[in-house]
Scaffold this active site. Structure first.
Site, PDB file in Angstrom:
ATOM      1  CE  LYS A 252      20.158 -21.210  51.289  1.00 55.69           C
ATOM      2  NZ  LYS A 252      19.311 -21.223  52.496  1.00 55.69           N
TER       3      LYS A 252
ATOM      4  CD  GLU B 155       9.736 -17.610  33.985  1.00 50.36           C
ATOM      5  OE1 GLU B 155       8.804 -17.013  33.454  1.00 50.36           O
ATOM      6  OE2 GLU B 155       9.633 -18.187  35.096  1.00 50.36           O
TER       7      GLU B 155
ATOM      8  NE  ARG C  56       3.839 -17.621  28.053  1.00 53.29           N
ATOM      9  CZ  ARG C  56       4.198 -18.043  29.247  1.00 53.29           C
ATOM     10  NH1 ARG C  56       4.235 -19.330  29.504  1.00 53.29           N
ATOM     11  NH2 ARG C  56       4.534 -17.191  30.195  1.00 53.29           N
TER      12      ARG C  56
HETATM   13  C1  MV4 Z   1      11.527 -19.074  43.988  1.00 52.32           C
HETATM   14  C2  MV4 Z   1      11.663 -17.953  44.851  1.00 52.32           C
HETATM   15  C3  MV4 Z   1      12.679 -17.998  45.780  1.00 52.32           C
HETATM   16  N1  MV4 Z   1      13.486 -19.082  45.872  1.00 52.32           N
HETATM   17  N2  MV4 Z   1      12.349 -20.115  44.110  1.00 52.32           N
HETATM   18  C4  MV4 Z   1       7.490 -17.656  41.896  1.00 52.32           C
HETATM   19  C5  MV4 Z   1       6.949 -17.995  40.554  1.00 52.32           C
HETATM   20  C6  MV4 Z   1       7.722 -19.158  40.091  1.00 52.32           C
HETATM   21  N3  MV4 Z   1       7.940 -19.057  38.686  1.00 52.32           N
HETATM   22  C7  MV4 Z   1       8.980 -19.158  40.868  1.00 52.32           C
HETATM   23  N4  MV4 Z   1       8.776 -18.230  41.949  1.00 52.32           N
HETATM   24  C8  MV4 Z   1       9.707 -18.085  42.903  1.00 52.32           C
HETATM   25  N5  MV4 Z   1      10.568 -19.113  43.050  1.00 52.32           N
HETATM   26  C9  MV4 Z   1      13.313 -20.116  45.022  1.00 52.32           C
HETATM   27  N6  MV4 Z   1      14.104 -21.187  45.152  1.00 52.32           N
HETATM   28  C10 MV4 Z   1      10.786 -16.877  44.697  1.00 52.32           C
HETATM   29  C11 MV4 Z   1       9.789 -16.939  43.726  1.00 52.32           C
HETATM   30  C12 MV4 Z   1       8.975 -15.746  43.612  1.00 52.32           C
HETATM   31  C13 MV4 Z   1       9.003 -14.938  42.464  1.00 52.32           C
HETATM   32  C14 MV4 Z   1       9.789 -15.254  41.354  1.00 52.32           C
HETATM   33  C15 MV4 Z   1       9.811 -14.453  40.241  1.00 52.32           C
HETATM   34  C16 MV4 Z   1       9.065 -13.294  40.218  1.00 52.32           C
HETATM   35  C17 MV4 Z   1       8.284 -12.944  41.288  1.00 52.32           C
HETATM   36  C18 MV4 Z   1       8.239 -13.756  42.420  1.00 52.32           C
HETATM   37  C19 MV4 Z   1       7.456 -13.392  43.522  1.00 52.32           C
HETATM   38  C20 MV4 Z   1       7.412 -14.209  44.615  1.00 52.32           C
HETATM   39  C21 MV4 Z   1       8.165 -15.390  44.672  1.00 52.32           C
END
Ligand code: MV4
Length: 448
Positions: free
Chosen positions: A201, A275, A291
């Site tokens: 989602k 995270e 890390r």
């Molecule tokens: C998501 C999300 C929204 N919904 N998962 C981007 C990096 C990766 N580590 C996971 N990410 C995201 N996963 C769900 N289910 C939005 C992001 C995301 C994001 C997450 C953390 C910090 C910045 C971001 C920028 C764009 C999208």
């Protein structure tokens, strides 16, 4: 036990590790490419070995060159820092095969967390809340559409071997899902040689909140609170703080307990970061980093715990020097990543630093390997340094940050200092009201 540590990294983190080693009476071996002959980590280390040409794949990523440097210097342990070989399970196996201690988690835990599908299943199994979505991988477009209809739209297709934002596709509705699935799969195959994908989602306005954990070889696991890393641009963190402005003591203890229990059950060793996306008061696991992270200093400043020394003690088989109830959360810390980049276009700006003045005073820390006359090579990341400020309150911390940014001088190259000057004055940064999309919107609104 070991008394000589090879630091398989460069820049500020190599220096950070060197400093911890010296304070523990350990001698250090720096490795460097030909582009880093004049680097500060090479100058300060007790010994140094040139391991290859500028290209990272032929130097900082080259197993044989690093192992040869360890052999000829008699280093008994290797600290990988972050990036490069820090999350490479095969490297950990090679280090062990040479009878050398890898300062970090086991190869098995690195491998597990590197596979985002396996990682999600494993942490869910030990009680960590995850984003609703597919149970494991999704093999066909039909299955993807069926799942999307069940969990609702928008939905995200993510690559199992991705992470850090690579290999993600959003589907706003059932019509877009088949295409998102096929594109994600093709791109994942090309980028990672692995076409496994999973579905989640899509959370629209979450914060990125990560929990620092530390585990020794005696079964002790402690959490060191959270960092709020929501201020990112193109999945690169820009500004991080601890504690998060939206996390109360009660929420911290609650998620901390859940995470500690889970990490114990996984038998994890070393430092790690869980995270989460945090939205409407709920935590949703996204990834675990095995890390030391770039932003670890904000946690060090509020807990007074030296994470690198603890990593080394753990690798030497010693128990943690503190218990959960001994971990204080004192005041507030903020880190600004100062990059050699144009502050508006973010184009890299390698070249020679002319003047360099480090800010100082109470509550100010600068983790940097730069100096006046230093030539920033074009081959690696553009981090010049990390300015970390601490204050009794968040308000004091922001006032101190503004003051410290005003003192800092880096001339000769473009830097992101002007961006940080604008961030520290932004109303939403001052009120703490920002999500993971805030910085991109702020930058888009300030164009032209
Ligand atoms: C998501 C999300 C929204 N919904 N998962 C981007 C990096 C990766 N580590 C996971 N990410 C995201 N996963 C769900 N289910 C939005 C992001 C995301 C994001 C997450 C953390 C910090 C910045 C971001 C920028 C764009 C999208």
């Amino acid at each position: 036990m070991f008394d000589k540590v090879l630091i398989a990294n460069r820049g500020e983190i190599a220096l950070r590790i060197h400093r911890a080693c010296k304070e523990m009476g350990l001698s250090t071996v720096a490795v460097h490419s030909t582009a880093d002959r004049d680097a500060m980590h090479v100058r300060l280390a007790d010994e140094s070995v040139c391991i290859g040409p500028p290209s990272a794949s032929e130097s900082y990523l080259k197993f044989a060159a690093i192992m040869a440097a360890a052999e000829i210097t008699g280093a008994q342990a290797i600290h990988p820092g972050y990036g490069f070989l820090s999350e490479n399970a095969r490297f950990v196996d090679v280090v062990a095969a040479h009878g050398i201690t890898f300062i970090g988690p086991t190869a098995d835990h690195i491998r597990l967390m590197g596979d985002k599908i396996a990682a999600k299943a494993a942490v869910k199994d030990v009680g960590i809340p995850v984003v609703p979505g597919s149970d494991g991988g999704v093999a066909t477009a039909e299955e993807a559409v069926k799942l999307g209809n069940e969990i609702g739209y928008p939905a995200l297709v993510k690559a199992a071997s991705g992470g850090g934002g690579r290999g993600m596709k959003v589907a706003k509705n059932a019509e877009e899902m088949a295409k998102a699935f096929n594109t994600a799969r093709t791109e994942a195959k090309a980028a990672f040689g692995d076409d496994a994908v999973y579905i989640e989602k899509y959370l629209g306005k979450p914060r990125h909140i990560e929990i620092q954990v530390i585990a020794d070889s005696h079964g002790n696991v402690v959490h060191l609170g959270e960092r709020d890393c929501s201020l990112q641009r193109r999945h690169q963190k820009v500004f991080e703080e601890a504690p998060s402005p939206v996390i109360t003591e009660a929420i911290r203890s609650e998620i901390g307990e859940v995470v500690v229990k889970a990490i114990k059950r996984l038998g994890y060793l070393g430092v790690g970061t869980i995270e989460f996306l945090y939205e409407d008061g709920e935590f949703y696991f996204i990834e675990m980093n095995t890390r030391l992270q770039v932003e670890h200093p904000v946690t060090e400043q509020i807990t007074r715990i030296d994470l690198v020394k603890e990593q080394i003690r753990i690798a030497q088989g010693e128990p943690l020097s503190f218990k959960q109830e001994d971990v204080p959360f004192i005041g507030h810390a903020i880190e600004c990543r100062i990059n050699a980049e144009h502050p508006e276009t973010f184009a890299p700006s390698p070249g020679t630093i002319e003047d360099f003045h480090a800010p100082g005073g109470l509550g100010v820390r600068l983790d940097s390997a730069a100096y006046a006359g230093y030539k920033i090579p074009p081959y690696y990341d553009s981090l010049i340094g990390k300015l970390i400020v601490h204050g009794v309150t968040r308000e004091e911390c922001l006032l101190r940050l503004r003051r410290a940014l005003g003192e800092m001088v880096v001339s000769g190259v473009e830097t992101t200092l002007p961006l940080h000057q604008r961030l520290v004055d932004a109303a939403d940064v001052n009120s703490g009201e920002y999500d993971i999309h805030w910085l991109e919107r702020f930058l888009a609104n300030s164009e032209s």
